[in-house]
Motif scaffolding. Structure first.
Motif, PDB file in Angstrom:
ATOM      1  N   MET B 391       0.857  -1.349  -0.014  1.00  0.00           N
ATOM      2  CA  MET B 391      -0.169  -0.014  -0.007  1.00  0.00           C
ATOM      3  C   MET B 391       0.867   1.178  -0.045  1.00  0.00           C
ATOM      4  O   MET B 391       0.551   2.099  -0.631  1.00  0.00           O
ATOM      5  CB  MET B 391      -0.862   0.008   1.176  1.00  0.00           C
ATOM      6  CG  MET B 391      -2.120   0.648   1.091  1.00  0.00           C
ATOM      7  SD  MET B 391      -3.156   1.441   2.320  1.00  0.00           S
ATOM      8  CE  MET B 391      -3.664  -0.120   3.129  1.00  0.00           C
ATOM      9  N   SER B 392       1.995   1.150   0.805  1.00  0.00           N
ATOM     10  CA  SER B 392       2.836   2.415   0.892  1.00  0.00           C
ATOM     11  C   SER B 392       3.233   2.724  -0.456  1.00  0.00           C
ATOM     12  O   SER B 392       3.502   4.131  -0.799  1.00  0.00           O
ATOM     13  CB  SER B 392       3.856   2.243   1.763  1.00  0.00           C
ATOM     14  OG  SER B 392       4.584   0.699   1.547  1.00  0.00           O
ATOM     15  N   GLN B 395       0.446   4.449  -2.474  1.00  0.00           N
ATOM     16  CA  GLN B 395       0.387   5.839  -2.024  1.00  0.00           C
ATOM     17  C   GLN B 395       1.566   6.866  -2.363  1.00  0.00           C
ATOM     18  O   GLN B 395       1.098   7.770  -2.748  1.00  0.00           O
ATOM     19  CB  GLN B 395       0.563   5.637  -0.265  1.00  0.00           C
ATOM     20  CG  GLN B 395      -0.691   5.232   0.157  1.00  0.00           C
ATOM     21  CD  GLN B 395      -0.748   5.205   1.842  1.00  0.00           C
ATOM     22  OE1 GLN B 395       0.370   5.051   2.266  1.00  0.00           O
ATOM     23  NE2 GLN B 395      -1.722   5.498   2.562  1.00  0.00           N
ATOM     24  N   SER B 396       2.675   6.240  -2.569  1.00  0.00           N
ATOM     25  CA  SER B 396       3.753   7.235  -3.008  1.00  0.00           C
ATOM     26  C   SER B 396       3.621   7.401  -4.367  1.00  0.00           C
ATOM     27  O   SER B 396       3.736   8.532  -4.780  1.00  0.00           O
ATOM     28  CB  SER B 396       5.196   6.967  -2.676  1.00  0.00           C
ATOM     29  OG  SER B 396       5.388   5.730  -3.600  1.00  0.00           O
TER      30      SER B 396
END
Lengths: 146, 440, 443
Positions: B391-392, B395-396
């Motif tokens: 997910m990170s 997100q980025s």
């Protein structure tokens, strides 16, 4: 019908997940299943544990923040379309799924899906009326220990 | 509500002279400006020559129609200072608006232009009731954007107290209004409603705030919105109009009667044309506004096509000002969007997403106004190789799109990542924008 | 411009002539203005009258500049306690502008200007600009933030009064800054020194050579910077870098400025009377000794300040400046006598952050402010220890909480900080008390 789930706040950095696992192991507590949701900065670890009271106690003693939330576990056939049927029911009722995760037991052809609903009681009613098997904690851990 | 601020006062005697006299002045100034641009700005010389028109062909106001149009593209082609008609060391200020590509459209001012501009803003501010003793909170952005500075110098000219709050940070804006008790609020109309709404959410009754009236502009709005603002904030809400290519705010503005914006005809000639035929529309009919500046030194502009659609009202106004009035702008003749007072072209969004690796060159812009503030959602597709289970990372990726769009447009948008091939592909012209706002 | 001024050097601006007065003339002006100002505040501002009465000092006791030591000090909390208009000395209808700067808690500090005050501000700004060789023909890119912060509008009005061209680009959007810098042949830039370092680095990345651009002067302020940073900037951009000093409580930028000697900041003493005191004993220190800088405004109308304690630590130069200016010089500000820090040119007190956190949670969680500087850009991260009450098993709820903290902080300090939620007990404590600010920046 609801299952107690342990959730923990963890920073998103190396080694953070292993620590609670080690603590639980040292206290001879078995994790049935877990899921991790992460963002760039932090993660939330969710654990399904039979002796959740003891788990909470030992984790809190080690300084972790532990919350207990109620989730709903349903059994589905481990084949295509199993999940879709459940989601259709939920959608028709206009209920919201906050998050979900799934696991299977060592034996058997069923999978278990754990749901976090905003309105768990309504969800249980809806699922049961359509013949979905919603597991209570006794059933869940019986199956796990088979 | 205190009725006192709304007594009729006129800032500049030029606002009330007989229309016939004003026309004489207009013609004199028009001849001068045409001669000046022909002799000092190569772009205008070429475009005049292309139409075989010479400055001496201008002998009546109607002759204006012989002159070539100027469009935004011309400004961009002559970036940065190709259209400036004075030597560089005579410039006092540079302003700009967003262009459709990375280069902004920039305009320039001499000291005298700044003086003119402040005076024009003072005219409509006083027409709406501004007095020396008033406190004025300016919640427009300062910077290259003309909104903040135009009004700032106008208020300063009148001698009232400026609170240069600039835009953003609504909670702080409310704190300032509560503590410093301004009489006047200056911002975009949607931001005024946003202030009211957020005040309510924090348990503050916006009607009980000190505000008495507001001057709003920078974006399209409706009569319904005016009622809403007036009711929610317990104020009078005035409309004003301007664009940086012409001078900035102050091109026209309402008087206390709120029935159309007085056009500053001694400084600008306004034509209202059918955007397809480019022939004048009948009085009272909607058409595209086209401006010619009469007095600007640094950046004179001839027949500038604004793409804004409005109509002209020639009937006399009971306030005593003898200028024509223009209606509120009800639409555009191109695809430009105005989001929270910022001009955005879909091509800018396209430019942004093309610069982010991992994003497919397909997008959909959805504009909504859920409460009172414009929200813009940009839906983009992830390229197949860039999908991650982390997910990170997703997100980025989303943050990179968000930042790029912010860099190019100055706007904070919501970005939604979609799986590959989910956006509709049309065979003809893709529908890139869905505007859910109800404006007209 | 008459030939007389021309003889004094092409960059000499007549407005600056007061910077070169013989000391005794200057001191006459100072005393005359001080006496008028003290009388005016005594008559018009109840706060000052009461303070002076408490100290048993009357306006007529001020017979020489030395007598200033009888006057009471003013501190930042006095501005808070009289917020918003309690220190105004002019009628409201003469006030034409309000600005604001950081307070120590939730409320800002408000300062006011009359038309004359704005004129004084423009005057000292023109003298500042002239001291660093900026003149009419220059094109000045002003990248200070505009708004309630005095930096942006202060420089803007100064450039305008001087008669140079101002590009009011305001802060942020570095690529655009570089594009405009290049496309307009900008000759002077104004911003915080750290932001200019960022511009240099970004220009290098874009392959744009600042060294060969017409840019020749940088006016940098609003935060502390070192001699090493000046050398870096001057070498990498091939410009002259000057330090400007000011604070909103006194007027904004333009209280003092370096001259071409780049060796100390001249204070515009005809408007702002400087003292350096021992912050413990509050006694004036002999010239040359390091102490806290204190200002008394001599000509401000709307909001005069008597012996305002800046908390900035510096010292006076004793030697005359080779530039010929007779107004005194202070050394670059080395540190503060309180816990304030500066981030991207904005003053922040840890107590403001505390107020912001308190508003969200009802109690102050354990927190730590971490300051770093990446490529010239200041980053502020506020680490907040998650408590049981804050924690939710839902990511969206946690993100919402994070946002609430960000907004509450932004409301008070007008800066978007990074908020990082951390596990309990992860912020190191020393003797039970956590260190509130960790500044990892190299200045």
């Amino acid at each position: 019908m609801k299952i107690q789930q342990i959730s923990m706040f963890l920073e998103n950095k190396p080694g953070r997940i292993s620590e609670p696992c080690k603590i639980l192991a040292a206290n001879n507590i078995n994790i049935l299943t877990l899921s991790l949701a992460d963002t760039q900065q932090f993660g939330i670890l969710r654990l399904i544990i039979q002796d959740w009271q003891k788990a909470k106690e030992v984790l809190e003693r080690e300084g972790f923040i532990v919350n207990i939330t109620e989730v709903v576990a349903t059994e589905v056939e481990d084949k295509p379309g199993g999940l879709a049927k459940i989601l259709e029911i939920i959608e028709k009722e206009g209920l919201n799924i906050e998050y979900m995760y799934a696991f299977t037991f060592r034996s058997g052809d069923k999978a278990v899906i754990v749901f976090r609903f905003d309105q768990p009681d309504l969800a249980i009613k809806a699922l049961q009326s359509k013949g979905i098997n919603v597991l209570d904690s006794v059933q869940l851990y019986d199956k796990a220990n088979q | 509500m205190n009725s006192l601020p709304f007594e009729n006062r006129i800032w500049d005697p030029a606002e009330t002279i007989k229309p016939e006299e004003r026309q004489i002045i207009q013609l004199e100034l028009l001849k001068k400006v045409v001669e000046r641009v022909y002799n000092t700005v190569p772009f205008y010389k070429t475009s005049f020559d292309n139409l075989k028109v010479k400055p001496e062909d201008i002998n009546s106001l109607d002759d204006l129609r012989k002159l070539p149009f100027t469009v935004k593209e011309n400004l961009r082609q002559n970036y940065p200072l190709g259209l400036v008609a004075v030597p560089k060391d005579g410039l006092a200020r540079i302003h700009g608006s967003s262009g459709t590509t990375g280069k902004p459209v920039l305009v320039a001012y001499t000291h005298k232009d700044l003086e003119t501009w402040a005076n024009l803003c003072a005219r409509f501010l006083v027409a709406g009731g501004l007095r020396k003793e008033h406190f004025v909170q300016i919640s427009f952005g300062y910077g290259l954007f003309t909104g903040g500075f135009g009004l700032h110098y106008g208020v300063e000219k009148v001698g009232a107290t400026i609170i240069p709050a600039a835009s953003g940070n609504t909670a702080r804006q409310i704190l300032l209004i509560q503590d410093l008790k301004p009489d006047v609020l200056i911002c975009t109309p949607s931001y005024a409603l946003n202030i009211a709404e957020q005040a309510k959410q924090t348990g503050i009754e916006p009607k009980d705030l000190s505000l008495k009236y507001g001057h709003f502009g920078g974006e399209m709005w409706t009569e319904d919105m005016r009622k809403e603002i007036e009711e929610q904030l317990g104020i009078k809400a005035f409309n004003n109009y301007g664009l940086s290519e012409v001078i900035g705010p102050g091109v026209s503005g309402e008087c206390y009667l709120q029935n159309g914006m007085h056009i500053q005809e001694d400084h600008f000639i306004l034509e209202c044309l059918n955007p397809s035929t480019l022939e004048p529309v009948k009085e009272g009919e909607y058409g595209e506004l086209v401006f010619t500046s009469l007095t600007k030194e640094a950046f004179p502009i001839i027949r500038y096509r604004t793409r804004d659609l409005a109509y002209i009202d020639d009937s006399p106004c009971p306030c005593g000002r003898t200028t024509k009035r223009m209606s509120r702008v009800k639409g555009r003749s191109d695809d430009m969007l105005i989001i929270r007072g910022v001009n955005v072209f879909p091509s800018q969004i396209e430019e942004a997403i093309l610069q982010v690796s991992g994003i497919a060159p397909h997008y959909l812009i959805e504009v909504t106004r859920p409460g009172v503030l414009d929200e813009i959602f940009v839906k983009v597709e992830i390229q197949p190789g860039y999908i991650s289970d982390k997910m990170s990372e997703m997100q980025s990726l989303r943050d990179r799109v968000l930042r790029k769009i912010n860099e190019i447009t100055g706007l904070h948008v919501n970005v939604e990542l979609l799986p590959p091939n989910t956006l509709e592909r049309s065979t003809g012209k893709a529908c890139r924008v869905i505007d859910h706002r109800k404006i007209s | 411009m008459s030939s007389f001024w021309h003889d004094a050097g092409s960059k000499f601006n007549p407005i600056s002539s007061i910077d070169y007065l013989p000391r005794n003339f200057l001191e006459d002006i100072q005393l005359h203005r001080l006496q008028n100002m003290v009388k005016r505040v005594y008559d018009n501002v109840p706060f000052y009258r009461q303070r002076m009465d408490e100290n048993k000092v009357k306006p007529e006791h001020i017979q020489s500049l030395k007598d200033i030591k009888y006057l009471p000090f003013t501190v930042k909390t006095d501005l808070r306690d009289t917020y918003p208009f309690g220190l105004f000395a002019s009628p409201m209808n003469e006030v034409v502008r309000l600005h604001a700067s950081s307070g120590t808690t939730g409320k800002p500090i408000v300062v006011a200007y009359t038309k004359e005050d704005i004129d004084v501000w423009c005057n000292v700004m023109v003298r500042s600009l002239s001291a660093c060789n900026v003149d009419r023909g220059d094109i000045v890119q002003n990248a200070y933030g505009y708004g309630l912060f005095t930096g942006g509008l202060g420089l803007h009005y100064g450039v305008e009064t001087l008669g140079a061209t101002v590009i009011p680009i305001s802060g942020g959007n570095t690529d655009r800054q570089i594009m405009i810098l290049k496309d307009f042949n900008v000759t002077v830039i104004c911003c915080t020194p750290s932001y200019f370092v960022h511009i240099i680095e970004r220009a290098n990345e874009l392959g744009i050579d600042l060294k060969s651009s017409p840019l020749r002067v940088g006016i940098f302020g609003a935060e502390p910077w070192s001699e090493a940073m000046r050398q870096y900037i001057e070498r990498e951009a091939n410009i002259k870098a000057f330090d400007i000093y000011g604070l909103s409580e006194i007027i904004g930028p333009g209280v003092g400025n370096e001259c071409i000697c780049q060796n100390g900041l001249h204070i515009f003493e005809d408007h702002f009377y400087p003292e350096i005191i021992d912050p413990e004993t509050l006694e004036p220190l002999p010239d040359g000794e390091e102490g806290e800088l204190v200002f008394t405004t001599l000509s401000k109308k709307a909001m005069p300040m008597i012996r305002y304690r800046t908390r900035d630590i510096t010292s006076f130069y004793n030697e005359p400046c080779p530039c010929g200016r007779t107004i005194r010089k202070i050394r670059k500000i080395s540190r503060r006598s309180d816990d304030m820090f500066i981030i991207r040119g904005v003053n922040v007190f840890p107590s403001q952050i505390e107020t912001a956190l308190l508003t969200v949670e009802g109690s102050t969680p354990h927190y730590q402010i971490k300051l770093t500087r990446e490529h010239g850009l200041d980053q502020m991260e506020i680490q907040i220890e998650v408590t049981k009450e804050m924690f939710s098993d839902r990511i969206s709820e946690m993100e919402k909480l994070q946002n609430k903290f960000v907004q509450s902080i932004e409301r008070i300090i007008n800066i978007r900080a990074n908020v990082r939620l951390v596990e309990p007990h992860s912020i190191p404590r020393s003797e039970g008390k956590a260190k509130r600010v960790v500044d990892l920046r190299k200045i």
